[in-house]
Design a protein around this motif. Structure first.
Motif, PDB file in Angstrom:
ATOM      1  N   ILE A  29       0.764  -1.363  -0.023  1.00  0.00           N
ATOM      2  CA  ILE A  29      -0.100  -0.040   0.024  1.00  0.00           C
ATOM      3  C   ILE A  29       0.726   1.212  -0.015  1.00  0.00           C
ATOM      4  CG2 ILE A  29      -1.632   1.486   1.317  1.00  0.00           C
ATOM      5  CD1 ILE A  29      -2.809  -1.455   2.372  1.00  0.00           C
ATOM      6  N   GLN A  30       2.023   1.405   0.703  1.00  0.00           N
ATOM      7  CA  GLN A  30       2.783   2.420   1.044  1.00  0.00           C
ATOM      8  C   GLN A  30       3.892   2.643  -0.001  1.00  0.00           C
ATOM      9  OE1 GLN A  30       2.248   4.788   3.144  1.00  0.00           O
ATOM     10  NE2 GLN A  30       0.392   3.978   3.531  1.00  0.00           N
ATOM     11  N   ARG A  31       4.414   1.686  -0.635  1.00  0.00           N
ATOM     12  CA  ARG A  31       5.691   1.640  -1.419  1.00  0.00           C
ATOM     13  C   ARG A  31       5.837   2.688  -2.206  1.00  0.00           C
ATOM     14  NH1 ARG A  31       4.972  -1.941  -6.667  1.00  0.00           N
ATOM     15  NH2 ARG A  31       2.621  -2.388  -6.619  1.00  0.00           N
ATOM     16  N   ASP A  32       4.645   3.023  -3.058  1.00  0.00           N
ATOM     17  CA  ASP A  32       4.825   4.430  -4.033  1.00  0.00           C
ATOM     18  C   ASP A  32       4.893   5.569  -3.385  1.00  0.00           C
ATOM     19  OD1 ASP A  32       4.690   2.580  -6.222  1.00  0.00           O
ATOM     20  OD2 ASP A  32       2.507   2.823  -6.046  1.00  0.00           O
ATOM     21  N   ASP A  33       4.757   5.513  -2.148  1.00  0.00           N
ATOM     22  CA  ASP A  33       4.756   6.992  -1.296  1.00  0.00           C
ATOM     23  C   ASP A  33       6.102   7.037  -0.473  1.00  0.00           C
ATOM     24  OD1 ASP A  33       2.256   7.727  -2.153  1.00  0.00           O
ATOM     25  OD2 ASP A  33       1.337   6.524  -0.404  1.00  0.00           O
ATOM     26  N   VAL A  34       6.855   6.066  -0.618  1.00  0.00           N
ATOM     27  CA  VAL A  34       8.113   6.267   0.294  1.00  0.00           C
ATOM     28  C   VAL A  34       9.274   6.017  -0.490  1.00  0.00           C
ATOM     29  CG1 VAL A  34       9.633   4.925   1.954  1.00  0.00           C
ATOM     30  CG2 VAL A  34       6.934   4.761   2.257  1.00  0.00           C
ATOM     31  N   SER A  35      10.457   6.904  -0.344  1.00  0.00           N
ATOM     32  CA  SER A  35      11.334   6.982  -1.042  1.00  0.00           C
ATOM     33  C   SER A  35      12.627   5.810  -0.480  1.00  0.00           C
ATOM     34  CB  SER A  35      12.167   8.367  -1.229  1.00  0.00           C
ATOM     35  OG  SER A  35      11.521   8.921  -1.747  1.00  0.00           O
ATOM     36  N   PHE A  36      12.793   4.806  -1.181  1.00  0.00           N
ATOM     37  CA  PHE A  36      13.650   3.723  -0.680  1.00  0.00           C
ATOM     38  C   PHE A  36      15.086   3.888  -1.083  1.00  0.00           C
ATOM     39  CE2 PHE A  36       9.582   1.807  -0.282  1.00  0.00           C
ATOM     40  CZ  PHE A  36       9.417   1.353   1.001  1.00  0.00           C
ATOM     41  N   ARG A  37      16.160   3.929  -0.614  1.00  0.00           N
ATOM     42  CA  ARG A  37      17.514   4.275  -0.912  1.00  0.00           C
ATOM     43  C   ARG A  37      18.117   2.751  -1.448  1.00  0.00           C
ATOM     44  NH1 ARG A  37      20.344   6.095   4.666  1.00  0.00           N
ATOM     45  NH2 ARG A  37      18.002   5.712   5.520  1.00  0.00           N
ATOM     46  N   ASP A  38      17.650   1.850  -1.099  1.00  0.00           N
ATOM     47  CA  ASP A  38      18.088   0.211  -1.404  1.00  0.00           C
ATOM     48  C   ASP A  38      17.174  -0.664  -0.875  1.00  0.00           C
ATOM     49  OD1 ASP A  38      18.854   0.318   1.154  1.00  0.00           O
ATOM     50  OD2 ASP A  38      20.932   0.351   1.107  1.00  0.00           O
ATOM     51  N   LYS A  39      17.722  -1.981  -0.858  1.00  0.00           N
ATOM     52  CA  LYS A  39      17.218  -3.194  -0.524  1.00  0.00           C
ATOM     53  C   LYS A  39      17.089  -3.143   0.966  1.00  0.00           C
ATOM     54  CE  LYS A  39      19.981  -5.295  -2.968  1.00  0.00           C
ATOM     55  NZ  LYS A  39      20.808  -6.549  -3.768  1.00  0.00           N
ATOM     56  N   LEU A  40      18.108  -2.675   1.727  1.00  0.00           N
ATOM     57  CA  LEU A  40      17.864  -2.526   3.282  1.00  0.00           C
ATOM     58  C   LEU A  40      17.039  -1.598   3.545  1.00  0.00           C
ATOM     59  CD1 LEU A  40      19.103  -3.438   5.832  1.00  0.00           C
ATOM     60  CD2 LEU A  40      20.716  -1.513   5.712  1.00  0.00           C
ATOM     61  N   ASP A  41      16.541  -0.793   3.246  1.00  0.00           N
ATOM     62  CA  ASP A  41      15.637   0.283   3.526  1.00  0.00           C
ATOM     63  C   ASP A  41      14.176  -0.479   3.161  1.00  0.00           C
ATOM     64  OD1 ASP A  41      16.618   2.609   4.227  1.00  0.00           O
ATOM     65  OD2 ASP A  41      16.164   3.850   2.618  1.00  0.00           O
TER      66      ASP A  41
END
Length: 263
Positions: A29-41
């Motif tokens: 649900i939230q993946r498009d609203d969060v800026s992930f820097r990498d896989k660890l994030d």
């Protein structure tokens, strides 16, 4: 082994599986609203939020929910006709420890595999290291110093994922062990099952008030809200929990005759 098989009923497995899926649904649900820097994030995003708060409650309910009902309803009386008390408690103790460890290991390692391998493969998110003023090279070095235990990423992502999953499972099993002994010592089952959670929460407040933030119980298991610390700092609260387990074991062993009359 028979005790573990009876514990892992289809109903319980389904309930555990559905609970395990909660972080996945939240991520989708939230993946498009969060800026992930990498896989660890992505991985830490899965384990943040409500899980650190509910961790001990879930750990004590994996096995102890049914075990406490057996004591309350005196179902163990029939078992004791065939099995000596000490042997029966050893079997129950081992089942509690191994089942709890296994559930939390599978949960954590499953989300590690999902975050580090499936998410990039299916391109479920777009990584944006530039938001954190990083690039594809520096983000790797940044991951090594981001959280406690991510130092292990230098030895490979699988090394980190396996050992960290073991760590989460081991802590869950130790809290469940405290609950196991409490259920045997205290007649009020609700109070007995609440003590590990109270220790987890209130102990953390005491440590924070005493200037011992680095040794808080939640941060020893889910170190995402604090700066990276040496891995040994996570073992300090863990050793304290082991000390409590030893004290409780001695108390149960000393009062085994009284416990025999209760269960």
């Amino acid at each position: 082994m028979k005790e573990m098989q009876s514990t892992l009923s289809v109903k319980r497995i389904v309930i555990c599986f559905l609970l395990m899926l909660c972080p996945f649904f939240y991520f989708m649900i939230q993946r498009d609203d969060v800026s992930f820097r990498d896989k660890l994030d992505v991985f830490t995003f899965m384990l943040e939020g409500i899980l650190p708060l509910a961790f001990v409650l879930l750990a004590t309910l994996v096995y102890l929910g049914s075990f406490s009902r057996e004591i309350k309803n005196r179902f163990l009386v029939y078992t004791r006709l065939r099995t000596p008390l000490r042997k029966m408690l050893r079997i129950k103790f081992a089942a509690n420890f191994l089942v709890t460890f296994g559930v939390f290991f599978v949960f954590t390692f499953g989300y590690f595999l999902f975050s580090f391998y499936i998410v990039p493969l299916l391109r479920l998110v777009q990584f944006h290291p530039e938001v954190y003023m990083l690039n594809e090279v520096t983000v790797v070095q940044d991951s090594y110093t981001r959280h406690t235990f991510t130092q292990l990423l230098q030895f490979g992502s699988l090394t980190y994922g396996f050992f960290y999953s073991c760590w989460v499972g081991l802590n869950a099993a130790v809290y469940a062990t405290i609950g196991f002994f409490m259920v045997l010592i205290i007649r009020n089952q609700f109070l007995a099952l609440s003590i590990p959670f109270l220790l987890y929460i209130l102990g953390s407040f005491v440590m924070a008030a005493s200037g011992l933030m680095r040794f808080r119980f939640p941060d020893a298991v889910f170190p995402y809200s604090y700066m990276q610390l040496p891995i040994w700092t996570a073992f300090a609260p863990f050793l304290f929990l082991l000390f409590i387990c030893i004290i409780l074991f001695l108390a149960v062993n000393k009062n085994l005759e009284r416990i025999d009359n209760v269960i």
